[in-house]
Design a protein around this motif. Sequence first.
Motif, PDB file in Angstrom:
ATOM      1  N   ASN A   1       4.687  -2.379 -13.880  1.00  9.30           N
ATOM      2  CA  ASN A   1       5.705  -1.331 -13.919  1.00  9.30           C
ATOM      3  C   ASN A   1       5.167  -0.160 -14.725  1.00  9.30           C
ATOM      4  O   ASN A   1       5.360  -0.075 -15.933  1.00  9.30           O
ATOM      5  CB  ASN A   1       7.001  -1.877 -14.524  1.00  9.30           C
ATOM      6  CG  ASN A   1       8.126  -0.886 -14.442  1.00  9.30           C
ATOM      7  OD1 ASN A   1       7.975   0.217 -13.918  1.00  9.30           O
ATOM      8  ND2 ASN A   1       9.275  -1.266 -14.971  1.00  9.30           N
ATOM      9  N   LEU A   2       4.501   0.761 -14.033  1.00  9.68           N
ATOM     10  CA  LEU A   2       3.895   1.920 -14.688  1.00  9.68           C
ATOM     11  C   LEU A   2       4.956   2.905 -15.141  1.00  9.68           C
ATOM     12  O   LEU A   2       4.893   3.438 -16.245  1.00  9.68           O
ATOM     13  CB  LEU A   2       2.902   2.605 -13.737  1.00  9.68           C
ATOM     14  CG  LEU A   2       2.135   3.794 -14.286  1.00  9.68           C
ATOM     15  CD1 LEU A   2       1.203   3.349 -15.410  1.00  9.68           C
ATOM     16  CD2 LEU A   2       1.344   4.470 -13.191  1.00  9.68           C
ATOM     17  N   ALA A   3       5.960   3.141 -14.311  1.00 11.48           N
ATOM     18  CA  ALA A   3       7.001   4.121 -14.636  1.00 11.48           C
ATOM     19  C   ALA A   3       7.834   3.664 -15.834  1.00 11.48           C
ATOM     20  O   ALA A   3       8.225   4.477 -16.670  1.00 11.48           O
ATOM     21  CB  ALA A   3       7.900   4.355 -13.425  1.00 11.48           C
TER      22      ALA A   3
ATOM     23  N   GLY B   1      -3.343   5.484  -6.279  1.00  5.04           N
ATOM     24  CA  GLY B   1      -3.217   5.961  -4.903  1.00  5.04           C
ATOM     25  C   GLY B   1      -2.156   5.210  -4.123  1.00  5.04           C
ATOM     26  O   GLY B   1      -0.999   5.134  -4.527  1.00  5.04           O
ATOM     27  N   SER B   2      -2.560   4.596  -3.015  1.00  4.47           N
ATOM     28  CA  SER B   2      -1.600   3.911  -2.149  1.00  4.47           C
ATOM     29  C   SER B   2      -1.115   2.595  -2.745  1.00  4.47           C
ATOM     30  O   SER B   2      -0.170   1.996  -2.228  1.00  4.47           O
ATOM     31  CB  SER B   2      -2.223   3.646  -0.777  1.00  4.47           C
ATOM     32  OG  SER B   2      -3.328   2.780  -0.916  1.00  4.47           O
ATOM     33  N   ARG B   3      -1.720   2.136  -3.809  1.00 10.99           N
ATOM     34  CA  ARG B   3      -1.258   0.907  -4.469  1.00 10.99           C
ATOM     35  C   ARG B   3      -0.050   1.148  -5.366  1.00 10.99           C
ATOM     36  O   ARG B   3       0.513   0.214  -5.912  1.00 10.99           O
ATOM     37  CB  ARG B   3      -2.394   0.282  -5.287  1.00 10.99           C
ATOM     38  CG  ARG B   3      -3.557  -0.177  -4.405  1.00 10.99           C
ATOM     39  CD  ARG B   3      -4.706  -0.640  -5.213  1.00 10.99           C
ATOM     40  NE  ARG B   3      -5.311   0.517  -5.882  1.00 10.99           N
ATOM     41  CZ  ARG B   3      -6.464   0.508  -6.500  1.00 10.99           C
ATOM     42  NH1 ARG B   3      -7.173  -0.601  -6.555  1.00 10.99           N
ATOM     43  NH2 ARG B   3      -6.942   1.587  -7.069  1.00 10.99           N
ATOM     44  N   LEU B   4       0.339   2.419  -5.510  1.00 12.09           N
ATOM     45  CA  LEU B   4       1.508   2.774  -6.309  1.00 12.09           C
ATOM     46  C   LEU B   4       2.722   2.867  -5.388  1.00 12.09           C
ATOM     47  O   LEU B   4       2.696   3.580  -4.393  1.00 12.09           O
ATOM     48  CB  LEU B   4       1.285   4.112  -7.022  1.00 12.09           C
ATOM     49  CG  LEU B   4       2.374   4.559  -7.980  1.00 12.09           C
ATOM     50  CD1 LEU B   4       2.373   3.693  -9.224  1.00 12.09           C
ATOM     51  CD2 LEU B   4       2.188   6.010  -8.355  1.00 12.09           C
ATOM     52  N   THR B   5       3.796   2.151  -5.742  1.00 11.33           N
ATOM     53  CA  THR B   5       5.002   2.171  -4.918  1.00 11.33           C
ATOM     54  C   THR B   5       5.863   3.367  -5.292  1.00 11.33           C
ATOM     55  O   THR B   5       5.623   4.046  -6.292  1.00 11.33           O
ATOM     56  CB  THR B   5       5.829   0.891  -5.114  1.00 11.33           C
ATOM     57  OG1 THR B   5       6.325   0.859  -6.459  1.00 11.33           O
ATOM     58  CG2 THR B   5       5.003  -0.351  -4.825  1.00 11.33           C
ATOM     59  N   GLN B   6       6.906   3.604  -4.500  1.00 10.74           N
ATOM     60  CA  GLN B   6       7.839   4.701  -4.784  1.00 10.74           C
ATOM     61  C   GLN B   6       8.624   4.443  -6.068  1.00 10.74           C
ATOM     62  O   GLN B   6       9.139   5.358  -6.679  1.00 10.74           O
ATOM     63  CB  GLN B   6       8.806   4.889  -3.626  1.00 10.74           C
ATOM     64  CG  GLN B   6       8.144   5.448  -2.387  1.00 10.74           C
ATOM     65  CD  GLN B   6       9.128   5.630  -1.252  1.00 10.74           C
ATOM     66  OE1 GLN B   6      10.181   5.019  -1.228  1.00 10.74           O
ATOM     67  NE2 GLN B   6       8.762   6.481  -0.307  1.00 10.74           N
ATOM     68  N   HIS B   7       8.721   3.186  -6.460  1.00  7.19           N
ATOM     69  CA  HIS B   7       9.459   2.829  -7.682  1.00  7.19           C
ATOM     70  C   HIS B   7       8.586   2.879  -8.931  1.00  7.19           C
ATOM     71  O   HIS B   7       9.027   2.506 -10.012  1.00  7.19           O
ATOM     72  CB  HIS B   7      10.070   1.434  -7.536  1.00  7.19           C
ATOM     73  CG  HIS B   7      10.971   1.302  -6.352  1.00  7.19           C
ATOM     74  ND1 HIS B   7      12.163   1.969  -6.250  1.00  7.19           N
ATOM     75  CD2 HIS B   7      10.829   0.615  -5.196  1.00  7.19           C
ATOM     76  CE1 HIS B   7      12.733   1.685  -5.091  1.00  7.19           C
ATOM     77  NE2 HIS B   7      11.934   0.861  -4.427  1.00  7.19           N
TER      78      HIS B   7
END
Length: 153
Positions: free
Chosen positions: A54-56, A74-80
Amino acid sequence: MDDEPVDPHSASRIPVLGKIHIRKEDISEEFIRASGPGGQNVNKVSTAVQLRFNLAGNDTLPEDVKSRAARIAGSRLTQHGEIVLQADRFRTRERNREDALERLLDLLRRAMEKPKPRKATKPTLGSKKRRLDAKKQRGQIKKMRGRGASYDD
């Protein structure tokens, strides 16, 4: 005490680099079936791991590191705002867990490196002259292609 190796799965804090760490609560793991070779075992045992960080929601990393990590993910990061890594290189859960965690820590360490600021430079007088000479020469070649061009110009 700091010299002792820390088992990342037993500590509540996982060291990244220097004094910066991430909390174990920010990481979740889910075991899934691996694809590829593995014989009869591959269809029965869920050895691949899907690690989510959970980066955010993380408050132990500085904001600039988080933004660089998001760009690297990049693409490994989700919208959440979660980084999702899948590890299935090895045949055991434990090795895949270690592999996924090490890849996450590597990504975060790369994000901690501050990019070198670009120094603005001016083209040298010689490079300007060479560029203009090349343009003139190219123009002459194109001029010769034209209809009705004479060779005595």
